[in-house]
Design a protein around this motif. Sequence first.
Motif, PDB file in Angstrom:
ATOM      1  N   VAL A   1       4.619   2.162 -12.309  1.00  0.00           N
ATOM      2  CA  VAL A   1       3.628   3.204 -12.016  1.00  0.00           C
ATOM      3  C   VAL A   1       4.156   4.198 -10.973  1.00  0.00           C
ATOM      4  CG1 VAL A   1       2.463   1.793 -10.252  1.00  0.00           C
ATOM      5  CG2 VAL A   1       1.188   3.564 -11.430  1.00  0.00           C
ATOM      6  N   HIS A   2       5.122   3.751 -10.156  1.00  0.00           N
ATOM      7  CA  HIS A   2       5.677   4.615  -9.109  1.00  0.00           C
ATOM      8  C   HIS A   2       7.016   5.250  -9.508  1.00  0.00           C
ATOM      9  CE1 HIS A   2       2.585   3.426  -6.359  1.00  0.00           C
ATOM     10  NE2 HIS A   2       3.000   2.196  -6.195  1.00  0.00           N
ATOM     11  N   SER A   3       7.385   5.167 -10.797  1.00  0.00           N
ATOM     12  CA  SER A   3       8.758   5.536 -11.184  1.00  0.00           C
ATOM     13  C   SER A   3       9.103   6.994 -10.912  1.00  0.00           C
ATOM     14  CB  SER A   3       9.012   5.197 -12.653  1.00  0.00           C
ATOM     15  OG  SER A   3       8.148   5.948 -13.464  1.00  0.00           O
TER      16      SER A   3
ATOM     17  N   ILE B   1       7.069   1.328   6.627  1.00  0.00           N
ATOM     18  CA  ILE B   1       6.386   1.549   5.341  1.00  0.00           C
ATOM     19  C   ILE B   1       7.226   1.007   4.179  1.00  0.00           C
ATOM     20  CG2 ILE B   1       7.255   3.896   4.976  1.00  0.00           C
ATOM     21  CD1 ILE B   1       4.343   4.538   3.914  1.00  0.00           C
ATOM     22  N   ASP B   2       8.534   0.931   4.354  1.00  0.00           N
ATOM     23  CA  ASP B   2       9.392   0.387   3.289  1.00  0.00           C
ATOM     24  C   ASP B   2       9.407  -1.144   3.323  1.00  0.00           C
ATOM     25  OD1 ASP B   2      10.381   2.940   2.285  1.00  0.00           O
ATOM     26  OD2 ASP B   2      11.309   3.104   4.251  1.00  0.00           O
ATOM     27  N   ALA B   3       9.579  -1.685   4.504  1.00  0.00           N
ATOM     28  CA  ALA B   3       9.616  -3.145   4.667  1.00  0.00           C
ATOM     29  C   ALA B   3       8.259  -3.571   5.210  1.00  0.00           C
ATOM     30  CB  ALA B   3      10.743  -3.542   5.611  1.00  0.00           C
TER      31      ALA B   3
ATOM     32  N   PRO C   1       9.187   9.807  -5.042  1.00  0.00           N
ATOM     33  CA  PRO C   1      10.478   9.948  -4.340  1.00  0.00           C
ATOM     34  C   PRO C   1      10.977   8.642  -3.728  1.00  0.00           C
ATOM     35  CG  PRO C   1       8.696  11.082  -3.160  1.00  0.00           C
ATOM     36  CD  PRO C   1       8.146  10.701  -4.503  1.00  0.00           C
ATOM     37  N   PHE C   2      10.067   7.725  -3.426  1.00  0.00           N
ATOM     38  CA  PHE C   2      10.479   6.490  -2.762  1.00  0.00           C
ATOM     39  C   PHE C   2      10.839   5.370  -3.741  1.00  0.00           C
ATOM     40  CE2 PHE C   2       5.776   6.540  -2.879  1.00  0.00           C
ATOM     41  CZ  PHE C   2       5.520   5.375  -3.597  1.00  0.00           C
ATOM     42  N   PHE C   3      10.792   5.652  -5.071  1.00  0.00           N
ATOM     43  CA  PHE C   3      10.958   4.581  -6.075  1.00  0.00           C
ATOM     44  C   PHE C   3      12.293   3.847  -5.945  1.00  0.00           C
ATOM     45  CE2 PHE C   3      12.039   3.257 -10.517  1.00  0.00           C
ATOM     46  CZ  PHE C   3      11.066   2.285 -10.659  1.00  0.00           C
TER      47      PHE C   3
ATOM     48  N   ASN D   1      -7.858  -9.585  -0.322  1.00  0.00           N
ATOM     49  CA  ASN D   1      -6.420  -9.623  -0.034  1.00  0.00           C
ATOM     50  C   ASN D   1      -5.951  -8.293   0.547  1.00  0.00           C
ATOM     51  OD1 ASN D   1      -3.701 -10.618  -0.063  1.00  0.00           O
ATOM     52  ND2 ASN D   1      -3.363  -9.459  -1.946  1.00  0.00           N
ATOM     53  N   ARG D   2      -6.452  -7.173   0.011  1.00  0.00           N
ATOM     54  CA  ARG D   2      -6.044  -5.868   0.555  1.00  0.00           C
ATOM     55  C   ARG D   2      -6.496  -5.727   2.015  1.00  0.00           C
ATOM     56  NH1 ARG D   2      -2.578  -2.559  -2.578  1.00  0.00           N
ATOM     57  NH2 ARG D   2      -3.448  -0.848  -1.367  1.00  0.00           N
ATOM     58  N   GLU D   3      -7.682  -6.262   2.345  1.00  0.00           N
ATOM     59  CA  GLU D   3      -8.137  -6.240   3.748  1.00  0.00           C
ATOM     60  C   GLU D   3      -7.201  -7.050   4.635  1.00  0.00           C
ATOM     61  OE1 GLU D   3     -12.831  -6.237   2.540  1.00  0.00           O
ATOM     62  OE2 GLU D   3     -12.143  -7.770   3.961  1.00  0.00           O
TER      63      GLU D   3
ATOM     64  N   ALA E   1      -3.142  -1.530   6.099  1.00  0.00           N
ATOM     65  CA  ALA E   1      -2.656  -0.280   5.504  1.00  0.00           C
ATOM     66  C   ALA E   1      -1.170  -0.375   5.132  1.00  0.00           C
ATOM     67  CB  ALA E   1      -2.873   0.877   6.467  1.00  0.00           C
ATOM     68  N   THR E   2      -0.783   0.436   4.120  1.00  0.00           N
ATOM     69  CA  THR E   2       0.586   0.453   3.604  1.00  0.00           C
ATOM     70  C   THR E   2       1.610   0.664   4.724  1.00  0.00           C
ATOM     71  OG1 THR E   2      -0.296   1.441   1.585  1.00  0.00           O
ATOM     72  CG2 THR E   2       2.081   1.548   1.884  1.00  0.00           C
ATOM     73  N   ASN E   3       1.302   1.612   5.620  1.00  0.00           N
ATOM     74  CA  ASN E   3       2.165   1.871   6.778  1.00  0.00           C
ATOM     75  C   ASN E   3       1.727   0.956   7.926  1.00  0.00           C
ATOM     76  OD1 ASN E   3       3.528   2.792   8.987  1.00  0.00           O
ATOM     77  ND2 ASN E   3       3.191   4.964   8.545  1.00  0.00           N
TER      78      ASN E   3
ATOM     79  N   ASP F   1      14.353   3.521  -3.376  1.00  0.00           N
ATOM     80  CA  ASP F   1      14.390   2.694  -2.159  1.00  0.00           C
ATOM     81  C   ASP F   1      13.505   1.456  -2.315  1.00  0.00           C
ATOM     82  OD1 ASP F   1      16.066   4.477  -0.942  1.00  0.00           O
ATOM     83  OD2 ASP F   1      14.502   5.447   0.255  1.00  0.00           O
ATOM     84  N   LEU F   2      12.353   1.641  -2.970  1.00  0.00           N
ATOM     85  CA  LEU F   2      11.419   0.529  -3.165  1.00  0.00           C
ATOM     86  C   LEU F   2      12.068  -0.565  -4.026  1.00  0.00           C
ATOM     87  CD1 LEU F   2       8.550  -0.687  -2.972  1.00  0.00           C
ATOM     88  CD2 LEU F   2       7.874   0.804  -4.867  1.00  0.00           C
ATOM     89  N   VAL F   3      12.713  -0.166  -5.112  1.00  0.00           N
ATOM     90  CA  VAL F   3      13.371  -1.143  -5.996  1.00  0.00           C
ATOM     91  C   VAL F   3      14.537  -1.808  -5.264  1.00  0.00           C
ATOM     92  CG1 VAL F   3      14.724  -1.390  -8.108  1.00  0.00           C
ATOM     93  CG2 VAL F   3      12.609  -0.045  -8.131  1.00  0.00           C
TER      94      VAL F   3
HETATM   95  P1  RTP Z   1       2.030  -2.479  -2.584  1.00  0.00           P
HETATM   96  O1  RTP Z   1       1.861  -1.845  -3.944  1.00  0.00           O
HETATM   97  O2  RTP Z   1       3.453  -2.882  -2.278  1.00  0.00           O
HETATM   98  O3  RTP Z   1       1.035  -3.571  -2.358  1.00  0.00           O
HETATM   99  O4  RTP Z   1       1.686  -1.393  -1.459  1.00  0.00           O
HETATM  100  P2  RTP Z   1       0.476  -0.383  -1.426  1.00  0.00           P
HETATM  101  O5  RTP Z   1      -0.431  -0.591  -2.619  1.00  0.00           O
HETATM  102  O6  RTP Z   1      -0.115  -0.475  -0.077  1.00  0.00           O
HETATM  103  O7  RTP Z   1       1.248   0.992  -1.561  1.00  0.00           O
HETATM  104  P3  RTP Z   1       1.669   1.817  -2.882  1.00  0.00           P
HETATM  105  O8  RTP Z   1       1.140   3.188  -2.740  1.00  0.00           O
HETATM  106  O9  RTP Z   1       1.332   1.039  -4.132  1.00  0.00           O
HETATM  107  O10 RTP Z   1       3.246   1.897  -2.731  1.00  0.00           O
HETATM  108  C1  RTP Z   1       4.087   0.808  -3.093  1.00  0.00           C
HETATM  109  C2  RTP Z   1       5.122   0.606  -2.010  1.00  0.00           C
HETATM  110  O11 RTP Z   1       5.973   1.739  -1.967  1.00  0.00           O
HETATM  111  C3  RTP Z   1       6.352   2.002  -0.629  1.00  0.00           C
HETATM  112  N1  RTP Z   1       5.949   3.350  -0.254  1.00  0.00           N
HETATM  113  N2  RTP Z   1       6.709   4.140   0.424  1.00  0.00           N
HETATM  114  N3  RTP Z   1       7.766   6.354   1.836  1.00  0.00           N
HETATM  115  C4  RTP Z   1       6.526   6.422   1.319  1.00  0.00           C
HETATM  116  O12 RTP Z   1       5.826   7.401   1.431  1.00  0.00           O
HETATM  117  C5  RTP Z   1       6.026   5.276   0.588  1.00  0.00           C
HETATM  118  N4  RTP Z   1       4.851   5.192   0.022  1.00  0.00           N
HETATM  119  C6  RTP Z   1       4.804   3.954  -0.526  1.00  0.00           C
HETATM  120  C7  RTP Z   1       5.665   1.009   0.263  1.00  0.00           C
HETATM  121  O13 RTP Z   1       6.591  -0.015   0.604  1.00  0.00           O
HETATM  122  C8  RTP Z   1       4.544   0.480  -0.600  1.00  0.00           C
HETATM  123  O14 RTP Z   1       4.204  -0.841  -0.259  1.00  0.00           O
END
Ligand code: RTP
Length: 140
Positions: free
Chosen positions: A53-55, A111-113, A58-60, A86-88, A92-94, A62-64
């Motif tokens: 879904v994130h393909s 935010i990456d790790a 820009p961060f795809f 679980n999300r609670e 937050a992502t960051n 690095d994420l992979v």
């Molecule tokens: P996850 O899918 O890993 O549970 O994380 P999430 O829902 O909180 O975040 P999501 O938007 O789905 O993004 C997946 C993972 O991509 C990395 N990311 N980096 N540099 C950036 O702006 C950025 N945005 C997202 C994060 O490691 C995130 O967990």
Amino acid sequence: MTVERTLSIIKPDAVAKNVIGKIYSRFEDAGLRIVAARMAQLSQAEAEGFYAVHSERPFFKDLVAFMTSGPVMIQALEGENAIARNRELMGATNPQEAAPGTIRADFAESIDANAVHGSDGPDTARTEIVYFFGEDALGA
Ligand code: RTP
Ligand code: MG
């Protein structure tokens, strides 16, 4: 009452920090039950498929790269409102923006790790559980 299942991943940074047990305790203390689990070293294809879904983001890349950098611990969690709960617990992502006491505030660096993944809705929860554990892990 809505009993749900959700897919959780303890990411390579948290596995390397040796905090799988501490994170499992957070799930258990919040009433979430681990109903399937396995440790895995994700291949590039598995990580790309999981985050498809994130393909275009820009961060795809690095994420992979990060998700294949070491072993991960993958689990299905079951409980009342398991997806949102679980999300609670994750925060937050960051991690800089994560509320105090959340998994990401306490164990994540950036935010990456960011220590954990959790499904973000009922459809993704089903897709992600089947992706790693097959149809049988969806439960009743
Ligand atoms: P996850 O899918 O890993 O549970 O994380 P999430 O829902 O909180 O975040 P999501 O938007 O789905 O993004 C997946 C993972 O991509 C990395 N990311 N980096 N540099 C950036 O702006 C950025 N945005 C997202 C994060 O490691 C995130 O967990
Ligand atoms: Mg996400």
